[in-house]
Each structure stands twice: as C-alpha cells, then as structure tokens.
Design a protein around this motif. Structure first.
Motif, PDB file in Angstrom:
ATOM      1  N   GLY A  77       0.781  -1.225   0.000  1.00  0.00           N
ATOM      2  CA  GLY A  77       0.000   0.000   0.000  1.00  0.00           C
ATOM      3  C   GLY A  77       0.815   1.279   0.000  1.00  0.00           C
ATOM      4  N   GLN A  78       2.143   1.143  -0.106  1.00  0.00           N
ATOM      5  CA  GLN A  78       3.024   2.310  -0.085  1.00  0.00           C
ATOM      6  C   GLN A  78       3.427   2.725  -1.501  1.00  0.00           C
ATOM      7  OE1 GLN A  78       5.905   2.001   3.613  1.00  0.00           O
ATOM      8  NE2 GLN A  78       5.851   0.037   2.558  1.00  0.00           N
TER       9      GLN A  78
ATOM     10  N   LEU B   3       8.385   8.359   0.922  1.00  0.00           N
ATOM     11  CA  LEU B   3       7.733   7.056   0.952  1.00  0.00           C
ATOM     12  C   LEU B   3       6.526   7.183   1.865  1.00  0.00           C
ATOM     13  CD1 LEU B   3       7.718   3.959   0.376  1.00  0.00           C
ATOM     14  CD2 LEU B   3       9.110   3.703   2.439  1.00  0.00           C
ATOM     15  N   VAL B   4       5.326   6.868   1.356  1.00  0.00           N
ATOM     16  CA  VAL B   4       4.111   7.128   2.105  1.00  0.00           C
ATOM     17  C   VAL B   4       3.034   6.129   1.691  1.00  0.00           C
ATOM     18  CG1 VAL B   4       3.285   8.793   0.376  1.00  0.00           C
ATOM     19  CG2 VAL B   4       2.499   8.997   2.744  1.00  0.00           C
ATOM     20  N   MET B   5       2.079   5.892   2.568  1.00  0.00           N
ATOM     21  CA  MET B   5       0.919   5.087   2.205  1.00  0.00           C
ATOM     22  C   MET B   5       0.106   5.870   1.188  1.00  0.00           C
ATOM     23  SD  MET B   5       1.121   2.253   3.922  1.00  0.00           S
ATOM     24  CE  MET B   5      -0.541   1.590   3.682  1.00  0.00           C
ATOM     25  N   SER B   6      -0.326   5.210   0.124  1.00  0.00           N
ATOM     26  CA  SER B   6      -1.071   5.922  -0.924  1.00  0.00           C
ATOM     27  C   SER B   6      -2.345   6.555  -0.377  1.00  0.00           C
ATOM     28  CB  SER B   6      -1.398   4.977  -2.083  1.00  0.00           C
ATOM     29  OG  SER B   6      -2.179   3.876  -1.647  1.00  0.00           O
ATOM     30  N   ALA B   7      -3.014   5.873   0.569  1.00  0.00           N
ATOM     31  CA  ALA B   7      -4.242   6.417   1.157  1.00  0.00           C
ATOM     32  C   ALA B   7      -3.961   7.712   1.918  1.00  0.00           C
ATOM     33  CB  ALA B   7      -4.877   5.379   2.082  1.00  0.00           C
ATOM     34  N   ASP B   8      -2.850   7.763   2.646  1.00  0.00           N
ATOM     35  CA  ASP B   8      -2.480   8.984   3.372  1.00  0.00           C
ATOM     36  C   ASP B   8      -2.080  10.095   2.417  1.00  0.00           C
ATOM     37  OD1 ASP B   8      -2.923   7.625   5.746  1.00  0.00           O
ATOM     38  OD2 ASP B   8      -0.808   7.079   6.013  1.00  0.00           O
TER      39      ASP B   8
ATOM     40  N   LEU C 299      -2.649  -0.224  -9.598  1.00  0.00           N
ATOM     41  CA  LEU C 299      -2.562  -0.710  -8.223  1.00  0.00           C
ATOM     42  C   LEU C 299      -3.153   0.269  -7.207  1.00  0.00           C
ATOM     43  CD1 LEU C 299       1.079  -2.135  -8.304  1.00  0.00           C
ATOM     44  CD2 LEU C 299      -1.057  -3.408  -8.534  1.00  0.00           C
ATOM     45  N   HIS C 300      -3.226   1.548  -7.568  1.00  0.00           N
ATOM     46  CA  HIS C 300      -3.640   2.565  -6.606  1.00  0.00           C
ATOM     47  C   HIS C 300      -4.763   3.474  -7.120  1.00  0.00           C
ATOM     48  CE1 HIS C 300      -0.121   1.660  -4.031  1.00  0.00           C
ATOM     49  NE2 HIS C 300       0.504   1.478  -5.176  1.00  0.00           N
ATOM     50  N   GLN C 301      -5.241   3.209  -8.312  1.00  0.00           N
ATOM     51  CA  GLN C 301      -6.215   4.107  -8.937  1.00  0.00           C
ATOM     52  C   GLN C 301      -7.525   4.189  -8.146  1.00  0.00           C
ATOM     53  OE1 GLN C 301      -6.485   3.398 -13.098  1.00  0.00           O
ATOM     54  NE2 GLN C 301      -7.514   5.328 -13.534  1.00  0.00           N
ATOM     55  N   ASP C 302      -7.994   3.074  -7.606  1.00  0.00           N
ATOM     56  CA  ASP C 302      -9.254   3.079  -6.854  1.00  0.00           C
ATOM     57  C   ASP C 302      -9.153   3.961  -5.616  1.00  0.00           C
ATOM     58  OD1 ASP C 302     -10.392   1.407  -8.706  1.00  0.00           O
ATOM     59  OD2 ASP C 302     -10.146  -0.426  -7.516  1.00  0.00           O
ATOM     60  N   VAL C 303      -8.037   3.869  -4.895  1.00  0.00           N
ATOM     61  CA  VAL C 303      -7.834   4.696  -3.704  1.00  0.00           C
ATOM     62  C   VAL C 303      -7.808   6.173  -4.075  1.00  0.00           C
ATOM     63  CG1 VAL C 303      -6.185   5.267  -1.862  1.00  0.00           C
ATOM     64  CG2 VAL C 303      -6.589   2.886  -2.477  1.00  0.00           C
ATOM     65  N   ILE C 304      -7.151   6.485  -5.182  1.00  0.00           N
ATOM     66  CA  ILE C 304      -7.046   7.873  -5.634  1.00  0.00           C
ATOM     67  C   ILE C 304      -8.421   8.421  -6.009  1.00  0.00           C
ATOM     68  CG2 ILE C 304      -6.105   9.386  -7.427  1.00  0.00           C
ATOM     69  CD1 ILE C 304      -3.683   7.412  -7.553  1.00  0.00           C
TER      70      ILE C 304
END
Length: 233
Positions: free
Chosen positions: A120-121, A142-147, A168-173
C-alpha cells in the motif's frame, strides 16, 4: 554540449542523448528484464546510431532514485564509472522528477508521479510547472497511498497522476479525490530519458566519490540485517 542520460531506476530502461537544444536520440523500453545486461548495449547502440563517440560526451546525467533498489544501483554505478573513466562531470536527478517532467509539462495543476513500493506504499512527490520550470511542491517521500491522497485533497488544484503502477492505486485515488484526480495517458507514463538529460544538463555536479543513490528507504534485506544487529546488542 553532448549529454548522455541513463535511467534504470524502475522497469523502464531509458537512455538519452542531448546535444545543446537538440535531442539526438532516445532508447526506451518498459519490460521486466535484467537492466545489468542490457544497459551498456543500449548505450552503445544509441551512441553509434547518433554518431557520438565516448570522447564527444560533455556530461552524464543519471536517474538517482527512488525506485528499484537494484535498478537504481545499476544505473548510478554505470554512470559513475563512465564519468570517472571519461573524466567528465556527473549529475543526479530524482527519478520522480523525471516522471513528472515527462507527463506534466503542459498540465495546469500539480503533478504527482509515483512508483509502487508494496504493502500500500508509494514513492512519490508533488511537482508543478511554473514559467516552464519544474518546481517542487512536496519533497519525494515514501508514504501510504491512502495517506498521500488525503493530504492532496487539501490542495487547491487538480492533480495529475503519472505512473506505470496506476492500476494498483487508482481506486484509492479516485475514492478520495474524485474529479480532482487526473490520470496521465499511457503514452506519458514512461519517464523520458531526454527529459532526464534536460533536467540534469545545467544541474550542479556531484562528487563521484561521495555520490550515492537516493533509495529513500533501505532495501528490505539491509533493514532486516540492521534490525537483527540491534537485537544482539
């Protein structure tokens, strides 16, 4: 002034040749193959096709990370060796900065390039073009994508996301930013080695003996080893 750029910091292998204000050539591939056996043949092929000899080079610019621990190390090691052998200067440029410049030069807003760092980073930073100059809005980290996207939601402008790891991160964004999130086209996701050469052409020169990659974090094996040493004390 002929500049050779080298980027092996992620899956993308990029080699560029810049001569003053002219891009002589670029080699780009985005395939999961060993950079260590491909980078020197790629450099040789591009230089031969562009009729540039090693002695013609004035400077070398390398993508200094973050990214793949092994990939970053390969590129920096080769760049340092060539610069030392040819007795020419070397400059290092953030791999994220190269990605931002490749995708967001004409975007009216912030640019957030990123590389997946697992669990998730992401490695990321925030950039913005001001008067054709790429400025840093938030330092590489370096950070969690959600944060990260929660922090970006407090910004006052749209954000362009550029990454070969978008899926990998589009839904969270999307969930956090909604219409404030803009996603780069697939043709803009590979960091261009010509952008790397341009960014590093006038950048300060590094000391070959002390210059090291910017991993942002230790490789997992190294971190585990250090943790084990602490336990023994």
């Amino acid at each position: 002034m002929k500049v050779l750029s080298i980027d092996t910091s992620n899956y993308v292998l990029g080699i560029g040749l810049l001569d003053g204000e002219t891009v002589l050539g670029e080699y780009i591939s985005n395939i999961k193959k060993n950079h260590s056996v491909r980078v020197m043949p790629a450099i040789q092929t591009l230089m031969e096709e562009c009729n540039v000899k090693p002695g013609d080079l004035s400077k070398i610019v390398v993508a200094a990370g973050p990214g793949s621990y092994t990939g970053v190390r390969i590129g920096v090691t080769i760049a340092k060796t060539m610069a030392w052998t040819l007795k020419i200067p070397l400059s290092g440029v953030s791999s994220l900065q190269v990605a931002a410049a490749s995708a967001g030069r004409y975007f009216d807003g912030y640019v957030s390039p990123f590389f997946d760092a697992r669990r998730g980073q992401i490695y990321t930073g925030l950039y913005k073009f001001e008067n054709q100059r790429l400025e840093i809005a938030k330092e590489d980290q370096l950070v969690m994508s959600a944060d990260w996207v929660k922090a970006l939601n407090e910004m006052d402008n749209k954000v362009l996301f550029a990454s070969n790891d978008l899926a990998l991160h589009q839904d969270v964004i999307k969930q956090e930013l909604g219409n404030k999130a803009v996603f780069a086209e697939i043709t803009e996701l590979n960091p261009r080695p010509a952008e790397l050469a341009l960014l590093g052409r006038d950048k300060e020169v590094v000391d070959l003996h002390t210059f090291v990659p910017n991993y942002i974090r230790l490789a997992e094996a190294e971190a585990n080893w250090l943790k084990a040493q602490e336990t023994k004390r």
